[in-house]
Structures are given as C-alpha cells and as structure tokens.
Design a protein around this motif. Sequence first.
Motif: not given
Ligand code: SF4
Length: 373
Positions: A55, A90, A116-117, A149, A235, A237-238, A263, A326, A329
């Motif tokens: 990513y 991350v 990473c949240p 994660n 996540c 993002v996903h 995810e 993300c 990232m």
């Molecule tokens: Fe975290 Fe989602 Fe980013 Fe992966 S894509 S690092 S799970 S926030």
Amino acid sequence: METAQFETDLSLFKYDNLEQLPPSYRELDEDERTERIEAALDELGDDVVILGHNYQRREIVEHADFIGDSYQLSKEAANADADYVIFGGVTFMAESADIITDDDQSVILPSMEASCPMAGMAEALQVDAAWAELTAATDENIIPITYMNSYADLKAFCAEQGGLVCTSSNAHKAFEYAFEKGDKVLFLPDKHLGENTAHRLDMADEIVEWDPWDPEGVTAEAATDNDIILWEGYCQVHERFTPEHIEQVRDDHPDANVVVHPECRREVVEAADVVGSTSTITETVANADPGETWAIGTEIHLTNHLSRWHPEVNVLPLCGDACMDCNAMRQIDPNYLAWVLEELVEGRERNVIEVAPEEKDLAQVALDRMLEI
Ligand code: SF4
Ligand code: 13P
C-alpha cells in the motif's frame, strides 16, 4: 457491562516521539529527492534494507528491496542481515520487524505518524478487562488470536494466554491451531477478517460480536455460548466497499472479475470472485491473461501499482473515483525516506521503533507460532 465503562486512552499515534521533518526536506522535488535517496543508499550499501508494503506510495516502493504483504515482509525482516531495516509501512508492521530482528539491528519507520487506526481499536488494557469477563463466564478454554494489525502488547497478551498472531493470508490456519489447543477463539481486532475466516472454515453459525464500547451489547455469558468471539474492530478503508460497488463495476464492465481483501464486509466478499491478502491480489493480477479485466477492492495505491506493473491487464479500482486511500500508509512521505537515509549516512538514527523489552519476548512467541503454522 464492565468493559463499556472502561476508560481507555485510545491514541491515534502509538509513539509520541514524533519528529518533525526539517524544513529543507519539505519542498524537495522528485528528481532531486530520487537522486539523494539513491546516493544515500549507495553510501549505506548492505547496511540498509528497505521493506515496502503493497500500500505504500510509488515513490517508496520504487526504492524497496522487497515489496509484499504483512506476512511476506515479516519473513523478510526475519531474514534480513542489514544493520538498519527501513520499514515502508505502518507502526504495527515496524514493531513486528523489531521483535523478529536481532537486538543489534534497528528498525526505522520514516514517519512516526503512520499508525493504523484498526490496531488502536484493541488496546491491551481494554482486552485484559474483556478477557477477565469472558474467562469468568465459561469453564471452556478460550484461545486469543490477534491479527498482525495490532500492537506488541496485545501480541504479548495472546502469547501469554496460549494464542498467536495471524495475517490475512494465514488467519484460517491460526483458527485451526487455536481449535486444536482450545475450545473457543477470541479474535482481535478485525471483526470482518474474523467473520470471513469463520465462513471459510464453515463455522459461520458460531460467531458472536463483542463490543467493548456498547453497554447494551451481549453479556459475557451469552458471548461464550459461541465458539468464535469477534472483537468490534474494523478497517476504515476496507469497510467502505459495498456490494453496490461490485454491481456497478459488473454493469459497467460485464467481463470484469472482482478481487477483494478479507478486511472487507462479508457481503462484499460474497459478491467477489476472489478474496485474499494483498499478495494474493497481486498474484491474481500477475496471473491474469492479457485483456482480462480485474476490479480491485483494496487500498488504492496497490491498485495503481498493479495497473502500472501489468499494463496488459485492465485493472480497475472497485469504487470508481471515490477511492480508498489509507491515511496511515500515506504518512510515509518519500521526503521522510530521504531524511532518515541521509541522517543514517551522517551516523544519526531517526525514528527507531523499539518495542518495550517486557513485551518483546512474549510478542515474539506469538509471531513465531504464526511463522510455524
Ligand atoms: Fe490499517 Fe486499514 Fe490502513 Fe491496513 S488499510 S493499515 S488495516 S487502516
Ligand atoms: P496484508 O497482510 O494483506 O498485506 O494486509 C495488511 C493490511 O493492513 C490490510 O489493510
């Protein structure tokens, strides 16, 4: 429910030693930056290895010695001989690399803001409180599994309780390991990966969600009636991918195949043709026949890399223009990469990730169990 009132200090940044990028690095143009990064790498030679998660931005993966998913990069970290492992990824990935590498190797995360949240959604103290409730509610043996994660203290907790770590490419094997050792699984922090893994193992009927923030949520007694307890993490993002995105792409491109990351929500995974880790997604496109169309349900930088790396395949982002970037990232700005490398040339280590010694050995047990399954 006790855990709901539990005061946690959820911080976005795992490490508070956020070092500011010196002003002279902020305005570097790409040509100058690339030249300086390459010059620093020439100077440092074998002392440095750069690991780049799928990513990461193009300007980071272009300099990486290895590009891959979390599992592949943890294996590369374990095999690395270099004094310095620069992690394009991350915080939790860099922590895992620090745990796995030797004590005389340093792991450097170019920007400490790359947190990473999802990893922050299961704090070890909060999990401790939930664990006390859940284990008091059943005589059966619960094995905790944490997704990669997550932070080192949670990995250490899982090792201590007989559990292990997994990544998106081996979650099913981690579940099998856990059910050989015990009766139930507590899976943290990603409920979607947990649910998708339960389906893969034909155990969808055994799932319950445990929400530590919801005072009206299921009780520990009700939760432990089930074999798979999923922590309420996800996540950002996903989770934004929906079945409508898949319908849209199939309407617009009737020949399109769809590959998504586990995810994603269950209904998205069900509507896709292939599901897998970022390396599975990469291999799927690499193995596609010329002219095939693949829509990619994951972070947008990987989609963009695949489109560049495989011009013979028609690679599409699953979500049209509103694509999933993300933010964690993205914090690994190439200017930071230039800075940490030039500082190393000058003999100064910046942004070193060091897991606390009291967590390191146990977290390593949880990671070693994963590397062995
Ligand atoms: Fe975290 Fe989602 Fe980013 Fe992966 S894509 S690092 S799970 S926030
Ligand atoms: P992979 O393990 O598939 O690389 O995924 C890591 C991640 O953070 C996905 O969001």
